[in-house]
Design a protein around this motif. Structure first.
Motif, PDB file in Angstrom:
ATOM      1  N   UNK A  48       0.831  -1.199   0.000  1.00 37.36           N
ATOM      2  CA  UNK A  48       0.000   0.000   0.000  1.00 37.36           C
ATOM      3  C   UNK A  48       0.872   1.259   0.000  1.00 37.36           C
ATOM      4  N   UNK A  49       0.332   2.340  -0.549  1.00 36.58           N
ATOM      5  CA  UNK A  49       1.036   3.625  -0.602  1.00 36.58           C
ATOM      6  C   UNK A  49       0.685   4.445   0.631  1.00 36.58           C
ATOM      7  N   UNK A  50       1.704   5.040   1.234  1.00 38.80           N
ATOM      8  CA  UNK A  50       1.473   5.871   2.400  1.00 38.80           C
ATOM      9  C   UNK A  50       2.744   6.160   3.166  1.00 38.80           C
ATOM     10  N   UNK A  64       6.304   4.825   1.742  1.00 41.64           N
ATOM     11  CA  UNK A  64       6.187   3.539   1.051  1.00 41.64           C
ATOM     12  C   UNK A  64       6.988   3.552  -0.253  1.00 41.64           C
ATOM     13  N   UNK A  65       7.278   4.729  -0.780  1.00 37.63           N
ATOM     14  CA  UNK A  65       8.084   4.828  -2.004  1.00 37.63           C
ATOM     15  C   UNK A  65       9.522   4.366  -1.783  1.00 37.63           C
ATOM     16  N   UNK A  66       9.990   4.383  -0.531  1.00 42.13           N
ATOM     17  CA  UNK A  66      11.346   3.936  -0.214  1.00 42.13           C
ATOM     18  C   UNK A  66      11.359   2.514   0.338  1.00 42.13           C
ATOM     19  N   UNK A  71      13.498  -9.519   1.724  1.00 46.88           N
ATOM     20  CA  UNK A  71      13.533 -10.952   1.973  1.00 46.88           C
ATOM     21  C   UNK A  71      13.860 -11.309   3.413  1.00 46.88           C
ATOM     22  N   UNK A  72      13.978 -10.306   4.284  1.00 51.57           N
ATOM     23  CA  UNK A  72      14.368 -10.552   5.669  1.00 51.57           C
ATOM     24  C   UNK A  72      13.191 -10.837   6.586  1.00 51.57           C
ATOM     25  N   UNK A  73      11.980 -10.427   6.181  1.00 55.45           N
ATOM     26  CA  UNK A  73      10.816 -10.592   7.036  1.00 55.45           C
ATOM     27  C   UNK A  73      10.507  -9.382   7.890  1.00 55.45           C
ATOM     28  N   UNK A  74      11.241  -8.305   7.719  1.00 52.29           N
ATOM     29  CA  UNK A  74      10.977  -7.042   8.399  1.00 52.29           C
ATOM     30  C   UNK A  74      10.759  -5.965   7.360  1.00 52.29           C
ATOM     31  N   UNK A  75       9.939  -4.947   7.655  1.00 52.42           N
ATOM     32  CA  UNK A  75       9.796  -3.836   6.714  1.00 52.42           C
ATOM     33  C   UNK A  75      11.168  -3.204   6.485  1.00 52.42           C
ATOM     34  N   UNK A  76      11.526  -3.025   5.214  1.00 48.12           N
ATOM     35  CA  UNK A  76      12.839  -2.481   4.877  1.00 48.12           C
ATOM     36  C   UNK A  76      12.683  -1.287   3.938  1.00 48.12           C
ATOM     37  N   UNK A 135       0.052   4.933   7.719  1.00 51.58           N
ATOM     38  CA  UNK A 135      -1.038   5.829   7.340  1.00 51.58           C
ATOM     39  C   UNK A 135      -1.130   5.826   5.820  1.00 51.58           C
ATOM     40  N   UNK A 136      -2.210   5.244   5.306  1.00 51.03           N
ATOM     41  CA  UNK A 136      -2.384   5.103   3.858  1.00 51.03           C
ATOM     42  C   UNK A 136      -2.688   6.463   3.221  1.00 51.03           C
ATOM     43  N   UNK A 137      -2.137   6.663   2.011  1.00 52.14           N
ATOM     44  CA  UNK A 137      -2.406   7.893   1.242  1.00 52.14           C
ATOM     45  C   UNK A 137      -3.850   7.938   0.799  1.00 52.14           C
TER      46      UNK A 137
END
Length: 137
Positions: A48-50, A64-66, A71-76, A135-137
């Protein structure tokens, strides 16, 4: 940002106030420098974008653009939303030397940064999803 263009003062709360505000998992990660299990956090694989914000103080940290699939299982992420949104601190726990990432406004432990990310920065900001609110756009 204040009307003067300056960031507000650091968010400082007592331990009891943090415990009241946060879930036990959020508290353990952000205030006690914990780490959630891989693939267990909210939004680790969201497309999702936000904006991802600090769960403790609401500071905008990552777009979210960055975000990318590491593949680690954490938000990167390959970079924070603003250079001064986060701060780096040397972490020598567990017999390793790593760079811990904290929220610049409230010192919440967010995760670590590693030099194995994609262009344009070559960095991987490996964050605990429970330390972030999306927080979603």
């Amino acid at each position: 940002m204040s009307a003067t263009g300056q960031r507000p003062l650091k968010v400082v709360k007592t331990d009891a106030e943090w415990r009241e505000q946060l879930t036990p998992v959020q508290y353990q990660i952000t205030r006690q420098h914990g780490t959630e299990r891989a693939f267990s956090s909210p939004n680790f694989d969201s497309k999702l974008k936000g904006i991802y914000k600090c769960v403790c103080c609401g500071r905008s940290l990552y777009s979210s653009q960055a975000k990318y699939e590491s593949g680690t299982g954490w938000p990167s992420f390959f970079q924070p939303i603003e250079p001064d949104a986060v701060m780096a601190v040397e972490d020598v726990s567990y017999g390793m030397v790593r760079t811990e990432i904290r929220c610049a406004d409230c010192d919440a432990h967010l995760g670590h940064v590693f030099p194995d990310g994609p262009p344009p920065t070559g960095l991987r900001y490996c964050m605990n999803g429970n330390a972030l609110v999306f927080e979603e756009d």
